[in-house]
Design a protein around this motif. Structure first.
Motif, mmCIF file in Angstrom:
data_model
loop_
_atom_site.group_PDB
_atom_site.id
_atom_site.type_symbol
_atom_site.label_atom_id
_atom_site.label_comp_id
_atom_site.label_asym_id
_atom_site.label_seq_id
_atom_site.Cartn_x
_atom_site.Cartn_y
_atom_site.Cartn_z
ATOM 1 N N ILE A 1 -11.488 -10.525 -6.028
ATOM 2 C CA ILE A 1 -11.830 -10.072 -4.673
ATOM 3 C C ILE A 1 -13.354 -10.107 -4.596
ATOM 4 N N ARG B 1 -5.790 -4.504 -3.159
ATOM 5 C CA ARG B 1 -5.258 -4.167 -4.492
ATOM 6 C C ARG B 1 -3.837 -3.612 -4.406
ATOM 7 N N VAL C 1 -11.504 -2.351 -0.297
ATOM 8 C CA VAL C 1 -10.684 -3.304 -1.051
ATOM 9 C C VAL C 1 -9.368 -2.697 -1.535
ATOM 10 N N GLU D 1 -13.122 -7.502 -9.278
ATOM 11 C CA GLU D 1 -13.846 -7.291 -8.024
ATOM 12 C C GLU D 1 -15.304 -7.666 -8.220
#
Length: 879
Positions: free
Chosen positions: A15, A604, A600, A620
Motif C-alpha cells: 500500500i 488492510r 489505510v 505500507e
C-alpha cells in the motif's frame, strides 16, 4: 522506488502513498521497470545455465545403473533408478520448453527489429491492403451484377435487416465450447508464457494516457513493449459501430460481427443448398491486419489516441490488435475496472498468474469493486423489458428454435416475479400502479430467490445465455425498428403494410383484453436517455449476474416508492474482497498506490484480510511531500470570531448562529487570502441552505465585495464551464489592482470538484473544509454494511468495525478534498479544517502524514487568523 523494488522482489502486497506533485508516476515506472529488467536478465542467465548443463549431459543416458548391483530404494519407496529417470525426464522437458521459448523470442525480436528499421515493410503492407480492398470491391460488384441478371429471388417474408434480429441457434457450454480468437489460432507467436508482465491500472483513460507519456519520456521508453487497453467505445474505428453511442450496444454489435465472421465458413458450405442472408462482418478485423497492428504496437510505445490513429491508417481494429499483443508485452496499461471484473479480464485475455499488478489512484478501490459488482433496476425498466421481450417472442415465435424460446420464457417469468416483488403487475402501466406498502426492505439473496419463487431457475445458465445469444442486442434492434410509430410493419398473417406501432401491437395481441403495452419506455431524464435507449434488458442482465453471488456476500434491497415504476430492486455487494481475492492470490505481487491512501485500515481489513492475504505479506509505504515545510499551513480551527465553538453535527449545523459564524470566518479569510479560495461543504443540500441564509442576512454581499462567488453545479456537463469562468476571474483580478482579489468556489465533498481537479497555484491558495462529511447513517445500504462488518470483522482494541467504517469514509473524503490545493513542488496553500473534532487523536491520525506533521490546532480564531495573514502576506511578497 527502492521500497517498490523490494516489494516486487519479495512478492508482497504493498500500500503506497505518494502525494500529488512528488513524481509518483515516474517513480512507479522506474522502480517497476528496473525490477522487470533485472528479473528478465536473471531469468536469461538461469536459462543459459540450464541449457549449458544439458549440452554437457546430452550424451549421457537418462538413467544408468551398474550391472549386478541390487536396486537401492529412496525415501519414497521407489528404486533409485526410477527416481533418477523421472527427475531427468522433468529436467529434459524443462530444457525443451526453454529451447522453444528461445526460438519464439528470437523470432519475435527479429520481426520487430525488421519493422523498426525497415520502413519499406510498412509501405509494402499498406500497398497489399489497398490491393486487397480493390479486389474485394470488384468481387462485390461482380456478385451484384450476377444477382441482378438472375432476377430478384423471393426468399422469405423477412427482409435482410429484419433477418438479423432473429436469434441464432443457441448451444450451451455442455454442448459446445465457445469458439473465439483469430482465424488462424495456431499462430505460435500468440503464446509466450515466459514473458513477465506488469499490469498498470488507473481510473480513467486520460490518467492512463498521462502515464504512457511518462513512460515515453523515461529511460525505458525505447526498450519497453507496452500495450494500452481500453473499451471498444475508446478504441473502435468502425464508424457504423461507433454511431451506436452506448457502450453496451457497441460491445454487443462488435461481438455479433466477430461471431458472424467465425460462422462465415459454415454458411458458405450450405450456400449451394439454401441461400443465406449475408450477415455483417467488421472490415477492420482480419488475421493479417491484426498481425501487422500487433507488431506495430510492440515496436513503439503508443497511447490510446496514437493506437486509434494507427488503426485508422492500417484499417485494423485497435481493440483486438492490442489484445493480440498482450502475450509478448512487458507493460500492459488498462483501466482498473477492466482488471477488477473477472469476466471482462478473461474476455481481454489477461492472465494474472505470477504477474505483477500496480493499481494507481487506488483511494476508491473498495468503492469501485462494490460498484462494479452491484446493480439496480427500476420497476419501469422491468415492465418495459417484459413488454419488449413478449412482443419480440410473438413476432418471431415460428422462427425461433426451441432452446431460445425456453430461455426467453424463463427471462419473462423472472421479470414477472421481480415486478411482483415490488407489488406490481407486468401487464399494467408501471407509472399508474400505486404501491400499497412503501419503504425499503433488505433481504439476503436466498430469501429473495425463495420469496420471488425463482429458486428453481438456474440463474448461471440464464446469465450465460444472455451473454452468448446477444438477446439484448437483438431486442434493441427490434425496438429500434418498431418503436417508431411511423414505421411500417409487415406481419406473417397479412401480406400488407400496417402503419404505425399501435396497429402492429394490436395485430400481435388480437383477441387479448389486456391493456395495450408499448415498446418504448416512459419519459426519462435527458442524462439517462442513452442508457435507456440501450434497452432495459441490458441493465437487468447485470442484476441477474449480481444474484449469482454467494448468499453471505450481498443483499437485495427492495425500494418501494409511490408507484411500481418509481420503485426499484438493487443488489448491494457487502464483501468486495471476494472479487479481489483472485487477483492477490494469482499475482506474484500487487501494489495499491495513490496520492492519498489514508486511512489505510480499510484496505488492510476490508480488502486484504478478507481476501485471505497474510498480514506478513502486506507492506505500507508513505512518503512526505516535496514542497518545503513553509509552503503549507494546515490549521484545525476550534471556534469562530465570536467564540462560537465549531461543531457541525446534524443537530447543530443548521442553527443560524453556526451558519453566521462560518460566513464571518470566510469574510475574514477573503480579506487576506489572494487568488482563489475553495470551500467544501458536507453536501449539496447544506451548501444550498448556507448560501440561501447568507443571501438573506446580507453576508453574501460582503463576501462578493472581495471575491466573486461561484457554486459547484450538480450536472457534470456544467463543471468545465464553471471552472473556466472561476479561473478567468482569478486571472483578471491578479492583473488588475482592484478591490476584488479573486474568487470563492463553494464546492461539495464527494462532488465533481473534490477529486481529479487541480486547484494549483492561484486557483487554490486556501482550501476550507466546513465540518466533517460523515455519510448518512440512516441509509439502509450503510446500515447493512455496518451490521455485516460487526458480524464478520474481528473486534480489535479500537472502535467497533462499523464505527471505524464511518470515520474512515469521512476522512477519506476529507483527504481527497484538501489534497486539491498543493499540486506541484513550488505550490503553496493554507488548509483550514472548521471543526474542533478534527483535533481528536482518532480523527487527527487519519490525516495524510505530510499534512499531519505540519498541522496547528488553534482553539481561538484570533491566533489562527494572525498565522494565516502572516503566511499569505509573506508568500505574496516573495512572489
Amino acid at each position: 522506488m527502492a521500497a517498490l523494488y523490494a516489494a516486487l522482489q519479495a512478492g508482497q502486497v504493498g500500500i503506497f502513498e505518494s502525494p500529488t506533485g512528488t513524481g509518483k508516476s515516474l517513480s512507479l515506472i522506474c522502480g517497476a521497470l528496473s525490477w522487470l529488467r533485472d528479473f528478465e536478465e536473471k531469468k536469461k542467465q538461469e536459462e543459459a545455465r540450464l541449457l549449458a548443463l544439458e549440452d554437457k549431459e546430452e550424451k549421457q543416458p537418462l538413467a544408468s545403473d551398474e550391472p549386478g548391483r541390487p536396486d537401492s530404494k529412496g525415501s519414497s519407496g521407489e528404486p533409485d533408478w526410477i527416481t533418477a529417470f523421472v527427475q531427468k525426464k522433468e529436467e529434459q522437458d524443462m530444457v525443451n520448453k526453454l529451447k522453444e521459448e528461445q526460438i519464439r523470442r528470437k523470432k519475435r525480436e527479429e520481426r520487430l527489429e525488421k519493422i523498426r528499421h525497415n520502413v519499406q515493410l510498412k509501405y509494402a503492407a499498406k500497398r497489399k491492403r489497398s490491393e486487397e480492398d480493390e479486389t474485394k470491391r470488384l468481387l462485390q460488384l461482380s456478385k451484384e451484377a450476377l444477382s441482378e441478371g438472375a432476377g430478384a429471388e423471393v426468399l422469405e417474408q423477412l427482409d435482410h435487416n429484419e433477418e438479423e434480429l432473429i436469434l441464432a441457434e443457441y448451444e450451451s457450454d455442455e454442448e459446445k465450447k465457445a469458439a473465439s480468437g483469430l482465424e488462424e489460432d495456431d499462430d505460435d507467436d500468440l503464446e509466450e508464457e515466459h514473458v513477465m508482465k506488469i499490469y498498470y491500472c488507473s481510473r480513467t483513460h486520460s490518467q492512463l494516457s498521462q502515464f504512457v507519456h511518462e513512460v515515453q519520456k523515461s529511460p525505458f521508453g525505447k526498450d519497453t513493449r507496452l500495450v494500452s487497453l481500453g473499451s471498444r467505445q475508446n478504441l473502435c474505428v468502425n464508424e457504423e459501430v461507433r454511431r451506436l453511442g452506448a457502450l453496451q450496444l457497441i460491445n454487443d454489435r462488435c461481438t455479433e460481427m466477430q461471431k458472424n465472421k467465425h460462422e462465415k465458413k459454415s454458411g458458405e458450405e450450405t450456400e449451394g443448398k439454401k441461400r443465406r442472408v449475408s450477415r455483417a462482418t467488421c472490415p477492420f478485423y482480419s488475421y493479417e491486419q491484426m498481425q501487422f497492428l500487433r507488431d506495430e504496437v510492440l515496436v513503439e510505445v503508443k497511447d490510446i489516441e496514437q493506437l486509434v490513429a494507427l488503426g485508422r491508417e492500417t484499417k485494423a481494429c485497435p481493440y483486438y490488435g492490442s489484445r493480440y499483443a498482450i502475450p509478448a508485452a512487458q507493460l500492459v496499461v488498462l483501466p482498473y475496472q477492466m482488471l477488477l471484473h473477472e469476466a471482462t479480464r478473461s474476455a481481454a485475455g489477461i492472465k494474472l498468474k505470477d504477474q505483477v499488478v500496480i493499481i494507481d489512484e487506488a483511494h476508491n478501490l473498495i468503492d469501485t469493486i462494490t460498484c462494479i459488482h452491484s446493480a439496480e433496476v427500476s420497476g419501469s425498466q422491468l415492465c418495459c423489458a417484459h413488454s419488449q421481450l413478449q412482443q419480440y417472442m410473438e413476432r418471431y415465435r415460428k422462427r425461433l428454435k426451441a432452446k431460445n424460446l425456453m430461455y426467453i420464457k424463463q427471462i419473462l417469468y423472472l421479470l414477472e416475479r421481480f415486478v411482483a416483488m415490488l407489488g406490481g403487475n407486468v401487464n399494467q402501466n408501471p407509472s399508474c400502479q400505486a404501491v400499497s406498502q412503501t419503504g425499503t426492505v433488505l433481504k439476503s439473496i436466498n430469501d429473495f430467490l425463495f420469496q420471488s419463487q425463482i429458486d428453481n431457475i438456474n440463474l448461471f445458465k440464464v446469465q450465460r445465455y444472455c451473454e452468448r445469444s446477444l438477446i439484448s442486442r437483438k431486442l434493441f434492434g427490434f425496438v429500434e425498428r418498431y418503436g417508431n410509430p411511423a414505421t411500417a410493419v409487415r406481419t406473417n398473417k397479412e401480406n400488407q403494410k400496417v402503419a404505425g406501432l399501435q396497429n402492429f401491437l394490436q395485430t400481435l395481441q388480437q383477441g387479448s383484453n389486456k391493456e395495450a403495452r408499448t415498446l418504448q419506455s416512459p419519459p426519462v431524464e435527458p442524462e439517462n436517455e442513452q442508457l435507456r435507449a440501450a434497452s432495459p434488458l441490458m441493465q437487468i442482465e447485470g442484476f441477474l449476474s449480481a444474484l449469482t453471488n454467494a448468499n453471505e456476500d450481498g443483499r437485495v434491497i427492495l425500494n418501494r416508492q409511490g408507484t411500481v415504476g418509481q420503485s426499484s430492486l438493487k443488489f448491494l455487494l457487502l464483501n468486495p474482497a471476494v472479487h479481489f481475492a483472485k487477483v492477490v492470490k494469482e499475482c506474484r505481487a500487487v501494489i495499491i498506490a495513490g496520492g492519498t491512501m489514508q486511512p489505510v485500515a480499510d484496505f488492510r481489513e476490508q480488502l486484504l484480510s478478507c481476501a485471505g492475504v497474510e498480514p506478513a505479506r502486506v507492506v505500507e509505504f508513505s512518503c512526505g511531500h516535496v514542497i518545503p515545510p513553509e509552503n503549507i499551513l494546515p490549521i484545525i480551527l476550534c471556534s469562530g470570531p465570536s467564540n462560537q465553538q465549531l461543531e457541525f453535527t446534524y443537530q447543530t449545523r443548521d442553527l443560524p448562529q453556526m451558519m453566521d459564524e462560518t460566513g464571518r470566518i470566510l469574510c475574514n479569510l477573503c480579506n487576506v487570502v489572494p487568488g482563489g479560495v475553495v470551500c467544501f461543504f458536507p453536501s449539496y443540500d447544506y451548501e444550498k441552505q448556507v448560501h440561501a441564509h447568507w443571501e438573506k442576512t446580507g453576508l453574501l454581499t460582503r463576501l462578493a465585495a472581495k471575491k466573486k462567488i461561484f457554486q459547484e453545479p450538480k450536472k457534470a456537463n456544467q463543471v468545465e464551464q464553471v471552472l473556466a469562468e472561476y479561473a478567468k476571474c482569478i486571472k483578471r483580478c491578479s492583473q488588475s489592482a482592484g478591490q476584488m482579489t479573486g474568487a470563492l468556489l463553494l464546492s461539495v465533498v464527494g462532488g465533481k470538484m473534490s477529486e481529479g481537479i487541480n486547484f494549483s497555484d492561484d486557483l487554490g491558495r486556501c482550501v476550507i473544509m466546513v465540518g466533517m462529511p460523515y455519510p448518512n447513517i440512516k441509509s439502509p445500504e450503510l446500515q447493512e454494511k455496518m451490521t455485516w462488518l460487526d458480524k464478520t470483522m474481528p473486534r480489535a482494541a479500537g472502535p467497533a468495525p462499523s464505527r471505524a467504517l464511518i470515520e474512515n469514509l469521512c476522512m477519506k473524503a476529507v483527504n481527497q478534498s484538501i489534497g486539491r490545493a498543493i499540486r506541484h513542488q513550488k505550490d503553496f496553500a493554507s488548509i483550514l479544517l472548521l471543526d474542533h473534532r478534527y483535533a481528536r487523536p482518532a480523527i487527527f491520525n487519519k490525516l495524510p502524514q505530510w499534512i499531519r506533521e505540519r498541522t496547528q490546532v488553534k482553539p481561538a480564531f484570533g491566533a489562527a487568523f494572525a498565522e494565516l495573514r502572516k503566511f499569505h502576506r509573506g508568500k505574496s511578497d516573495a512572489l
